[in-house]
Design a protein around this motif. Structure first.
Motif, PDB file in Angstrom:
ATOM      1  N   GLU A   1      23.834  18.840  43.273  1.00 23.83           N
ATOM      2  CA  GLU A   1      22.406  18.014  43.893  1.00 23.83           C
ATOM      3  C   GLU A   1      21.313  18.893  43.454  1.00 23.83           C
ATOM      4  O   GLU A   1      21.260  20.211  43.624  1.00 23.83           O
ATOM      5  N   ILE A   2      20.156  18.338  43.057  1.00 22.56           N
ATOM      6  CA  ILE A   2      18.923  18.907  42.990  1.00 22.56           C
ATOM      7  C   ILE A   2      17.830  18.417  43.979  1.00 22.56           C
ATOM      8  O   ILE A   2      17.292  17.585  43.633  1.00 22.56           O
ATOM      9  N   PRO A   3      17.728  19.045  45.160  1.00 19.29           N
ATOM     10  CA  PRO A   3      16.875  18.415  46.145  1.00 19.29           C
ATOM     11  C   PRO A   3      15.503  18.436  45.598  1.00 19.29           C
ATOM     12  O   PRO A   3      14.724  19.628  45.131  1.00 19.29           O
ATOM     13  N   GLY A   4      14.800  17.286  45.821  1.00 20.16           N
ATOM     14  CA  GLY A   4      13.114  17.165  45.739  1.00 20.16           C
ATOM     15  C   GLY A   4      13.049  16.863  44.242  1.00 20.16           C
ATOM     16  O   GLY A   4      11.662  17.118  43.724  1.00 20.16           O
ATOM     17  N   VAL A   5      14.037  17.046  43.159  1.00 18.09           N
ATOM     18  CA  VAL A   5      13.499  16.871  41.684  1.00 18.09           C
ATOM     19  C   VAL A   5      14.356  15.460  41.492  1.00 18.09           C
ATOM     20  O   VAL A   5      15.247  15.111  41.571  1.00 18.09           O
TER      21      VAL A   5
ATOM     22  N   PHE B   1      13.603  14.987  36.055  1.00 16.81           N
ATOM     23  CA  PHE B   1      14.748  15.967  35.583  1.00 16.81           C
ATOM     24  C   PHE B   1      14.993  15.833  34.156  1.00 16.81           C
ATOM     25  O   PHE B   1      15.175  16.496  33.256  1.00 16.81           O
TER      26      PHE B   1
ATOM     27  N   VAL C   1      17.782  14.115  42.272  1.00 13.13           N
ATOM     28  CA  VAL C   1      18.945  14.244  41.396  1.00 13.13           C
ATOM     29  C   VAL C   1      20.207  14.498  42.341  1.00 13.13           C
ATOM     30  O   VAL C   1      20.550  15.306  42.994  1.00 13.13           O
ATOM     31  N   ASN C   2      21.351  13.340  42.226  1.00 17.61           N
ATOM     32  CA  ASN C   2      22.596  13.236  43.088  1.00 17.61           C
ATOM     33  C   ASN C   2      22.244  13.471  44.546  1.00 17.61           C
ATOM     34  O   ASN C   2      23.388  13.438  45.292  1.00 17.61           O
TER      35      ASN C   2
END
Lengths: 469, 257
Positions: B91-95, B100, B142-143
């Protein structure tokens, strides 16, 4: 088992340049009563200001360093080694053409004249102790808005200046507010008349160019009833081997129904001690909002505050702190509720890199006799490396029955798996870090004015780019 | 030249050897399925190929179109055209997905060249339609908060957008219901062609009903122990991996693909 991400080292080249000193006024090294008189003489202070300074000097000398809770690093400040006043003159220019060449080049490199043309209603540029340039767009001036340096404010507008100067932050508030009160020079004085809404931001840019130097600007902003203002300040200094001190005092007053937004984008070099006292008073239905972004410095101690003095007043602090390797960002907020139905909001995000340390200190005070007051506090910390550190010290006193408070805190870490995932998509390690950090602050940055969020995003990228081995 | 070629690869983590002399060649245009029981080293292979820092390569080489990629950083391998659809995507929080992927596409452009936003979004929406993804996905982080199926679709979306030369799909079928599996398979099949070589890692034969492989390899204890055509998958489905696991200790030399 994941591999440790290599510690990032901070490179801050944006503001890392200095031109040789050409000061004509220099108070010398160290602080005595003589220093105060030197400054007062140069600035041709009215008697009440000289007296104010001398009293403040005594307060400064008598107050101990904040030792029981503050960082031991404060002991590294040697007050006797600092130069307290340096300038090339006391009168700011109205045209960039008239600013001395080396100073003008400095601000051109920092993009200030360009920003002024693009989106600002007025600019003040301070170089060491004095503003070298100060200008407000004609249309804004014609609305009755006053935007001058503190020295001009106290001389030419004493009826407004004296009423509020030192009232929001008394001299003895802390050792550094006393120091500022003794030797203050530069900073802005702003008055916005009733009902005037200043569309574009006013900006001040504080530049330290000299070594072993202390910058002590003093800013006082008064928004009269129903008026609106956004003020932005930017700061940089070159990288020196010796410590530099920046100790400002900023007082804000929002009269009934006024809206005052104060934005800081600080990008000090890693040798600057940044010890600043900032506070605002919000009267009935007024709003004071601090947007505070701290990148750089060796140690920052700064807790912008709002005293909500009138009914339905609102206070807000949105802050982002980025502590690089060897840096300590000790930041937070103070919300003092002093009337019914007042609301405050604190959102703080910090990022610690390498051995960087971010500390959040928050004070929320709602006394027993008040009704229907609300506070919301959120603080989130992001740790980049396992050596990074974060601490949270919330001090919340809420008494009485009709008041509510909400506090949330979180700590997260950029994982090696997350970085690998992004690298697998073709981003370099530095780009991946930068994207992670920008993602972490994204929901907060979205609430900032456009020009500011772009600048902040660029600064974060600069911090991350080229910082990975 | 036009292949991803693994020769006598040996890989350890914390002094334990996971991959023990594996060889495999995947030419562009082909899909190779690697099947095997849990713990056979399939996912390790995926990570080692793409440069995960946890693993130590003790022997062997990996050539992509003739170039040794083992010395390259993960992002360099990626930009040269190697893609991994993760079993457990981060997971990429905030992106957001849009930002991305945009950064990923931008990273493949020559320095100084800026991605044309309108072209990018046109392509993104086209690929999302292919994978039956709602447009609102582009503004989600993302995720973050994705279901298992959404994560896998997102991986295939990235595959479609980045157009690699070689793709490793690690257990892309796990956690998918049959409808999601069909959508994902449709996405992969639409990318099939002479310019893409695929390593399809799976535990179950089910996925291979929808993505028909050109070759099937059985991986046990860090080696390829048998290779064959697509019918091998059916045989494995029927008989399981037991027969291979019983003989594993007797295998002296690694089997060659």
């Amino acid at each position: 088992m994941v591999k440790e991400v290599s510690p990032l080292e901070i490179e801050r080249n944006v503001g890392n340049f200095a031109y040789p000193e050409t000061h004509t006024h220099d108070a010398g090294v160290g602080l005595t009563e003589k220093t105060i008189h030197y400054i007062s003489d140069i600035k041709d202070d009215p008697d009440w200001v000289r007296e104010f300074r001398l009293n403040a000097y005594k307060t400064f000398m008598s107050k101990p360093m904040p030792t029981h809770w503050a960082s031991k690093d404060l002991e590294a400040i040697v007050f006797d080694n600092i130069r307290y006043y340096l300038s090339g003159g006391t009168q700011p220019k109205r045209n960039w053409e008239d600013v001395p060449d080396d100073v003008k080049r400095t601000f051109e490199r920092l993009g200030i004249p360009e920003q002024e043309r693009k989106f600002l209603a007025g600019v003040e540029a301070q170089f060491d102790s004095e503003a070298v340039y100060s200008n407000i767009k004609k249309a804004v001036g014609e609305q009755g808005v006053i935007f001058v340096g503190s020295a001009e404010g106290l001389k030419n507008h004493p009826e407004i200046f004296r009423k509020w100067f030192g009232k929001v932050i008394p001299t003895g508030d802390n050792k550094f507010s006393a120091l500022n009160s003794a030797v203050f020079s530069g900073g802005s004085f702003i008055y916005v008349p009733p009902g005037v809404k200043v569309k574009h931001p006013l900006q001040a840019y504080f530049r330290i160019n000299a070594e072993n130097f202390g910058q002590f600007e003093r800013t006082l902003i008064i928004c009269d009833e129903g008026s609106e203002l956004t003020y932005m300040e930017g700061c940089t200094a070159p990288k020196f081997n010796t410590a530099t001190l920046h100790s400002a005092v900023v007082e804000l007053v929002a009269m009934k129904g006024a809206k005052l937004q104060y934005i800081t984008v600080q990008n000090w070099s890693a040798n600057v001690f940044n010890l600043v006292t900032k506070r605002g008073i919000a009267h009935e239905d007024a709003e004071v909002k601090w947007i505070d972004c701290n990148i750089g410095s060796r140690l920052t101690m700064k807790y912008p505050g709002v005293i909500m003095k009138g009914r339905r007043a609102r206070g807000e602090v949105l802050s982002i702190a980025l502590a690089g390797d060897g840096q300590h960002q000790d930041t937070g907020a103070k919300m003092v509720h002093a009337a019914d139905e007042t609301t405050s909001n604190i959102i703080s995000k910090s990022i610690s890199i390498g051995k960087g340390r971010a500390t959040y200190r928050g004070l929320v005070h709602i006394p027993k006799h008040l009704k229907n007051c609300k506070n919301n506090t959120e603080c989130d910390a992001l740790l980049i490396n396992s050596t990074s550190r974060t601490d949270t010290y919330p001090a919340i006193t809420v008494r009485g029955t009709g008041n509510s408070v909400q506090h949330e805190a979180s700590v997260s870490q950029v994982s090696a798996e997350q970085i690998f995932y992004m690298q697998q998509r073709g981003l370099t390690e530095a780009q991946a870090m930068s994207l992670s950090v920008n993602g972490f602050v994204n929901d907060l940055v979205r609430q900032f004015p456009m020009e500011y969020s772009v600048e902040l995003k660029r600064l974060i990228e600069l911090e991350m780019e080229g910082s990975v081995g | 030249m036009n292949k991803l070629s693994i020769t006598n690869l040996r890989v350890s983590i914390a002094d334990q050897e996971i991959i023990r002399g594996l060889s495999l060649a995947v030419p562009k245009g082909e899909i190779h399925a690697i099947m095997g029981p849990n713990g056979s080293g399939k996912s390790t292979l995926a990570k080692v190929l793409t440069g995960h820092p946890d693993y130590k390569i003790t022997a062997g080489e990996v050539l992509m179109d003739g170039e040794n990629i083992l010395a390259l950083a993960p992002d360099e391998r990626a930009r040269k055209g190697l893609f991994l659809a993760f079993q457990y995507p981060s997971e990429i929080p905030g992106v957001t997905i849009a930002n991305f992927l945009r950064a990923a596409v931008q990273a493949r452009l020559p320095e100084g060249e800026e991605l044309e936003a309108t072209d990018y979004y046109a392509k993104l929406y086209e690929k999302m339609d292919l994978l039956e993804m709602d447009r609102s996905f582009t503004s989600r982080s993302v995720n973050e908060g994705f279901s298992g199926g959404e994560k896998k679709r997102n991986e295939i979306l990235q595959l479609a957008m980045l157009q690699p030369k070689y793709a490793v799909l690690d257990e892309t079928d796990s956690g998918l219901d049959i409808d999601a599996l069909k959508v994902v398979a449709h996405g992969v099949n639409s990318l099939r062609g002479p310019n893409l070589g695929v390593i399809l890692i799976t535990h179950y034969q089910r996925l291979l009903d929808y993505i028909i492989p050109d070759h099937v390899h059985v991986m046990v204890q860090g080696r390829i122990v048998r290779s064959g055509g697509k019918e091998l998958a059916l045989e494995l489905e029927e008989k399981g991996y037991e027969s291979y696991e019983t003989v594993k200790d007797e295998i002296g030399e690694p089997a060659m693909a």
